[in-house]
Scaffold this active site. Sequence first.
Site, PDB file in Angstrom:
ATOM      1  N   ASP A  52      33.822 -39.544  42.608  1.00  0.00           N
ATOM      2  CA  ASP A  52      33.694 -40.878  43.712  1.00  0.00           C
ATOM      3  C   ASP A  52      34.627 -41.004  45.329  1.00  0.00           C
ATOM      4  O   ASP A  52      34.534 -40.099  46.143  1.00  0.00           O
ATOM      5  CB  ASP A  52      34.010 -42.103  43.964  1.00  0.00           C
ATOM      6  CG  ASP A  52      32.430 -42.844  42.676  1.00  0.00           C
ATOM      7  OD1 ASP A  52      31.466 -41.981  42.687  1.00  0.00           O
ATOM      8  OD2 ASP A  52      32.559 -44.176  42.302  1.00  0.00           O
ATOM      9  N   ASN A  95      27.390 -41.119  43.885  1.00  0.00           N
ATOM     10  CA  ASN A  95      26.782 -42.934  43.409  1.00  0.00           C
ATOM     11  C   ASN A  95      28.116 -43.572  43.632  1.00  0.00           C
ATOM     12  O   ASN A  95      28.151 -44.896  42.928  1.00  0.00           O
ATOM     13  CB  ASN A  95      26.319 -42.781  41.622  1.00  0.00           C
ATOM     14  CG  ASN A  95      25.893 -44.593  41.543  1.00  0.00           C
ATOM     15  OD1 ASN A  95      25.205 -45.322  42.136  1.00  0.00           O
ATOM     16  ND2 ASN A  95      25.900 -44.440  39.725  1.00  0.00           N
ATOM     17  N   GLY A  97      29.430 -46.533  45.496  1.00  0.00           N
ATOM     18  CA  GLY A  97      29.600 -47.169  46.443  1.00  0.00           C
ATOM     19  C   GLY A  97      30.641 -47.693  47.584  1.00  0.00           C
ATOM     20  O   GLY A  97      29.813 -48.275  48.393  1.00  0.00           O
ATOM     21  N   ASP A 322      35.080 -55.469  37.485  1.00  0.00           N
ATOM     22  CA  ASP A 322      34.794 -54.128  36.345  1.00  0.00           C
ATOM     23  C   ASP A 322      35.459 -54.671  35.277  1.00  0.00           C
ATOM     24  O   ASP A 322      35.227 -54.041  33.973  1.00  0.00           O
ATOM     25  CB  ASP A 322      35.379 -53.007  37.326  1.00  0.00           C
ATOM     26  CG  ASP A 322      34.740 -52.394  37.964  1.00  0.00           C
ATOM     27  OD1 ASP A 322      33.442 -53.183  38.576  1.00  0.00           O
ATOM     28  OD2 ASP A 322      35.162 -51.833  39.327  1.00  0.00           O
ATOM     29  N   GLU A 350      26.791 -49.575  38.645  1.00  0.00           N
ATOM     30  CA  GLU A 350      25.958 -48.088  38.602  1.00  0.00           C
ATOM     31  C   GLU A 350      25.088 -48.264  37.576  1.00  0.00           C
ATOM     32  O   GLU A 350      24.402 -47.461  37.528  1.00  0.00           O
ATOM     33  CB  GLU A 350      26.751 -47.503  37.449  1.00  0.00           C
ATOM     34  CG  GLU A 350      27.863 -46.886  38.759  1.00  0.00           C
ATOM     35  CD  GLU A 350      29.721 -47.793  39.125  1.00  0.00           C
ATOM     36  OE1 GLU A 350      29.129 -49.041  39.239  1.00  0.00           O
ATOM     37  OE2 GLU A 350      30.208 -47.043  39.184  1.00  0.00           O
ATOM     38  N   HIS A 396      30.179 -44.444  34.266  1.00  0.00           N
ATOM     39  CA  HIS A 396      31.358 -44.718  33.812  1.00  0.00           C
ATOM     40  C   HIS A 396      31.993 -45.242  32.099  1.00  0.00           C
ATOM     41  O   HIS A 396      32.611 -45.159  31.452  1.00  0.00           O
ATOM     42  CB  HIS A 396      32.478 -43.913  34.456  1.00  0.00           C
ATOM     43  CG  HIS A 396      32.349 -45.093  35.621  1.00  0.00           C
ATOM     44  ND1 HIS A 396      33.220 -44.920  36.434  1.00  0.00           N
ATOM     45  CD2 HIS A 396      31.545 -45.414  36.345  1.00  0.00           C
ATOM     46  CE1 HIS A 396      33.908 -45.765  37.149  1.00  0.00           C
ATOM     47  NE2 HIS A 396      32.344 -46.659  36.891  1.00  0.00           N
ATOM     48  N   ARG A 397      31.801 -46.511  33.117  1.00  0.00           N
ATOM     49  CA  ARG A 397      32.453 -47.455  32.280  1.00  0.00           C
ATOM     50  C   ARG A 397      32.043 -48.160  31.002  1.00  0.00           C
ATOM     51  O   ARG A 397      32.406 -48.528  29.971  1.00  0.00           O
ATOM     52  CB  ARG A 397      32.706 -49.275  33.412  1.00  0.00           C
ATOM     53  CG  ARG A 397      32.880 -48.879  34.611  1.00  0.00           C
ATOM     54  CD  ARG A 397      33.406 -50.340  34.851  1.00  0.00           C
ATOM     55  NE  ARG A 397      34.648 -49.702  36.354  1.00  0.00           N
ATOM     56  CZ  ARG A 397      35.973 -48.937  36.508  1.00  0.00           C
ATOM     57  NH1 ARG A 397      36.687 -48.235  35.424  1.00  0.00           N
ATOM     58  NH2 ARG A 397      36.523 -48.457  37.357  1.00  0.00           N
ATOM     59  N   LYS A 424      33.224 -40.156  37.016  1.00  0.00           N
ATOM     60  CA  LYS A 424      32.869 -40.596  38.257  1.00  0.00           C
ATOM     61  C   LYS A 424      34.493 -41.391  38.466  1.00  0.00           C
ATOM     62  O   LYS A 424      34.445 -41.553  39.927  1.00  0.00           O
ATOM     63  CB  LYS A 424      32.008 -41.718  37.531  1.00  0.00           C
ATOM     64  CG  LYS A 424      32.019 -42.627  39.080  1.00  0.00           C
ATOM     65  CD  LYS A 424      30.510 -43.632  39.487  1.00  0.00           C
ATOM     66  CE  LYS A 424      29.601 -43.436  40.224  1.00  0.00           C
ATOM     67  NZ  LYS A 424      30.678 -45.025  40.870  1.00  0.00           N
TER      68      LYS A 424
END
Length: 663
Positions: A52, A95, A97, A322, A350, A396-397, A424
Site C-alpha cells: 500500500d 487495493n 484505500g 481493523d 479488502e 492481509h488481516r 499489503k
Amino acid sequence: MFTQPHLDLPPLLSASGSVSLPGSKSISNRVLLLAALSEGQTWVHDLLDSDDTQVMLNALEQLGCQLIKKEHSVCITGLGGSLKNTSELTVFLGNAGTAMRPLCAALSLLGANVTLTGVQRMYERPIKDLVQALEQIGARIEYLQEPGFPPLKLQRSTIKISAPIEVRGDVSSQFLTALLLALPLSSQDSDIQIQVLGELISKPYIEITLNLLAQFGVQVKREGWSTFTIAKGSKYTSPGEIHVESDASSASYFIAAGALSAGSEVLKITGLGEHSIQGDIRFVDAARRMGANITMGPNHLEIKANQRQLRGIDLDCNHIPDAAMTLVMMALFAEGPTLLRNIGSWRVKETDRISAMVKECEKLGAQVEEGPDWIRIQPIKATQWQSASIHTYDDHRMAMCFSLAAFNPSARTIRIEDPRCVGKTFPNYFETLFKLVQTQGDVIPVICIDGPTASGKGTLASEVAKRLGFHYLDSGALYRLSAFMATESGIALELTNEKAIVDLVSKLSLRFEGSSIFANGREISQLIRSEVVGMNASRVSAMPLLRGALIDLQRSFKCLPGLVADGRDMASVIFPSSQLKIYLTADALTRAKRRHKQLISMGISANMDSLYADLKARDERDMSRTVAPLKPAADALLMDNSDLSIEQSLEWVLNCWQSKNIA
Ligand code: DC
C-alpha cells in the site's frame, strides 16, 4: 511472479521475547501525501514498506515528486501546491484505500488529468460519497466502469467553494480524511467548512488525520464530529522530518499472541505505547476486557501469557474497526460468547470481512453468527478445534488473524492460503511471528532430500523450500566450506589432520542468508562451488570427527515454519524423525550432462568426458565409504528423475508432502 500457495502453521504454544513492528500504514500514507503537497523536502523515517505504501510512492513519483530512499526512510520533495507533471496520466493504486481516496481528492483540487486504477477488489469498494462531495465544488470525475466505484477519470476543472461541503461519514471515514487532507489546497480565499452527514464512523482515524495535518502546519477546527473548518490561507508546511510510529493494528496480532500463550511468558512490543496517535491502540482496552494482561509504557507494551483466562465480551467496535478482527480470534479461545457490534465498515474493506470471518471460523469448528453490522462468536472447546485450510481473500488481516488459530489447544495444524497477501501492510509478518513463538512439542516439519552428486537434489530441495516457505539447508555446502577454508589455511586434507580441520571450522563465524554463505564476514558462496572444492568436500566429509562437529549446526536450521534439508545423512542421522524423506537418482550420464551445463552456466570451463569419469569415481567412493555412505534411508521414497523436468520433480515432491498433510 512466484506465489507461495499456502503456509502450514504447526501448533503453537506461546510467544515471548521482544519485537519492534513496522510503521503504521495509516500514518505512512497520510504523511507521504502531506509531504508531497508541502513545499521543500520532508524526511519520513520508519516508513512502512508494503504494497500500500509502494503504490502511494509510485503515484507520487509519477506526479513529479522527487524521492530519495535510504533504508527505512524516504525523502520527498513536495509539489508545493501545484502539479509538476501536467500530462495525462494513469496511476495504479492496487487495493490501497488510503491511496485511492486521498489522491482522488487531492488530484481533483490540483487540476490533474489522471485516471486512477487498481485491482478488481478496489473496483468493488465504494467511493461515491467522496466523488459527490468533490462534485459540489466543481470537480469533474467520471466513473469508468460501475457508477460509484473506481476506476475513475479526473478531469481538470475550476474549483469553486462557496458553501459548506457535505460528505457522508457512515460508510468510510476515509472520505472525510481525503477531504481534510486535500482541501487546504483550495483555502486561499476563505475558510472551508465540511459538514458530515450521518454518524461518523471510525473517528480515531480522523484524529490521526487532524494530528498529522497539525504537524504539517494546518489547523482544523472541529465542532463535535459533524463540522470541520479549515482556516483561510492554510498552507502545508513540512516539519522537515517526521517519524512514523509502529502500526497499532499490526500490534494487535502480537498482543493476542502474547495473551493466547500458555505458561508465564512475556512478550514485549516496542515502537508503540500510551502516547500513540493511532486509534487502534484502544485495542489494548478491549483485549484487557477479555482478560489479557497488558502493561503500557510510553513507547512499549508488555503482554503476559494467560490463554486459559480469556472471557467473552460484548463491545461496540466502531472505534477500532481493523484491530477488532483480532478480537474474533481471541473470542474463539475465551470463556463464553463474544458479540462485536457496529462493524458495518468491515463489509467494504479488502473483502467482506464479516462473512469471511464467519466462514473461516466455522472451518475451525466455531459457531459464528452474523448480522448486517455485527458478529457473534461462540468459543471452541479446547478439544474440538479442527485443522483447516484458511482462505484469506487477498486480505492481509485475514491471514494475520488466522495465524493466531495455531495457538489452539487441540494441537491442530492450520493452513494459511496465499500467506504473502500480508504484504499489503506487513510483508515479514510470518517471519516476525516465527522468531517469537514456541511450538507444542517437536512439530516443526522437516523434509529430507538426498541423492548422488548432480542428481538435481540441490535445485529440487531449494525449490521445494521456496514453494512451502520453508528454510533450506544445503548440508553439502558445510563440507565444501570446511574443505575450502582448510585448504586456504594450508591444512592438507588428510585424516591425520582431522582435528585441525575441526578446530578451524568450529572457530569460523558463519552466516547464512538465503543462498549466500559468509565465513568470517567474507562471502564464499561461489568460491565453494568449483569441482575441485567438491572433490575436496567429498574427502573431508568422510572424517567422523568433522561430521560430529557439524551436527548441532545442521540441526539449528530446523526453524518454523519448516525445513528442507539436502544431503547425505539428513534422513538418517541429523533428522531421523523427519516427516518426508526422498532419495533422488538419475543415471550417471544424465547427471554428468547436468553438471556440465551447470558449470558452463556459471562460467566455469568443463570437459564432459572427465566430468563423467570423476562423477562415477565420486559415486563409487561415496557409496563404498564406511562413514556416512551414500545410500537411501530405509524409509525414503525413491525417485528417478532422469526423464523428469525440475518442475515435474517438484510437483511430485509437493504431492507427496500434501498427501501427508492436511488438505
Ligand atoms: O552435495 P555436494 O556436492 O555439495 O556435497 C559435497 C560433498 O559432501 C559430497 O561428496 C557429499 C558430501 N556430503 C556428505 O557427506 N554429507 C552431507 N550431508 C552432504 C554432503
